[in-house]
Design an enzyme around this catalytic site. Structure first.
Site, PDB file in Angstrom:
ATOM      1  N   LYS A 148      -7.692  -5.230  -3.008  1.00 32.89           N
ATOM      2  CA  LYS A 148      -8.499  -4.608  -2.121  1.00 32.89           C
ATOM      3  C   LYS A 148      -8.818  -3.369  -2.548  1.00 32.89           C
ATOM      4  CE  LYS A 148      -6.479  -4.071   1.922  1.00 32.89           C
ATOM      5  NZ  LYS A 148      -5.461  -4.049   3.042  1.00 32.89           N
ATOM      6  N   LYS A 175       0.924  -1.319  -0.095  1.00 41.10           N
ATOM      7  CA  LYS A 175      -0.063  -0.133   0.005  1.00 41.10           C
ATOM      8  C   LYS A 175       0.853   1.007   0.109  1.00 41.10           C
ATOM      9  CE  LYS A 175      -2.280  -0.367   3.811  1.00 41.10           C
ATOM     10  NZ  LYS A 175      -3.347   0.025   4.946  1.00 41.10           N
TER      11      LYS A 175
END
Length: 236
Positions: free
Chosen positions: A85, A27
């Site tokens: 995600k 991320k």
């Protein structure tokens, strides 16, 4: 309960791998709670990660733009992500969230069996996003595989400041009732792991508690911290 650790670069990814994380979640906190990293970073992390260890990639705190988000999902997929995600940040309600997720699922499942994660926010009311307890239904009705909660605003408040254990257990149960796995994150600390295990959570997402100094922004993930978390989880 699987341990998901969120590195921001290849150096941190190596620490997560060496520490024994189950899922290496690439991320970019500079772009938000579920900020997206670059395709070449995801690809390099996949290349350096053992085949029996999963790599996850966040698409960002996404807007209500199904085309844009589904195309981003393809970027994560071709970069090697096993988990994709989607942070449902700009989707204000169930209908908008399902619209985004259905298109992501179609983009991904047409090409692979990668796991698609619908991620909502325990503090959704602070950013005008879809309500957290809608996420299991959003995930199920769109064909996603996993329902997740995190926090949208990283200001020191945790998942548990917005949802008590009873509410979190209801979330996990709702996901299970829909045939889905569940994941919980949001400044989760060591002290939270056993309670989350006891309510049946499938995946716990951690960054801060795996960093030197415990700070997700200024700290760096260290293998010893990851190893301690993994050993603690394995003891339950």
């Amino acid at each position: 309960m699987l341990l998901l650790i969120s590195p921001i670069n290849t150096e941190e990814a190596l620490e997560a791998i060496e520490g024994g994380a189950d899922i290496v979640d690439v991320k970019n906190p500079a772009e938000g709670s579920l900020g997206a990293n670059f395709p070449w970073v995801i690809r390099r992390v996949r290349e350096m990660t053992p085949e029996d260890m999963l790599v996850s990639a966040t698409l960002g705190d996404v807007p209500y733009k199904p085309g844009t988000v589904s195309l981003a999902a393809m970027g994560a997929l071709v970069s090697g992500a096993d988990y994709i995600k989607v942070g449902l940040y700009g989707t204000r309600n169930y209908d908008e969230a399902v619209d985004v997720m259905k298109n992501v699922v179609r983009a991904v499942k047409d090409q692979s069996d990668a796991i698609v994660v619908a991620a909502g926010y325990a503090d959704a009311h602070r950013v005008g996003a879809v309500e957290p307890m809608e996420i299991p239904r959003v995930a199920a009705d769109s064909g996603a595989d996993l329902a997740m909660l995190d926090t949208a605003v990283k200001d020191g408040k945790t998942l548990f400041d917005f949802m008590d254990m009873e509410k979190l257990e209801s979330f996990v149960s709702a996901a299970r009732d829909h045939g889905l796995k569940s994941a919980l994150a949001g400044s989760v600390g060591r002290e939270h792991l056993k309670p989350l295990h006891e309510i049946g959570c499938d995946v716990v997402g951690i960054r801060g508690a795996a960093c030197v100094g415990g700070d997700r922004n200024t700290g760096r993930i260290h293998r010893d911290a990851v190893r301690e978390l993994k050993e603690l989880l394995d003891s339950f």
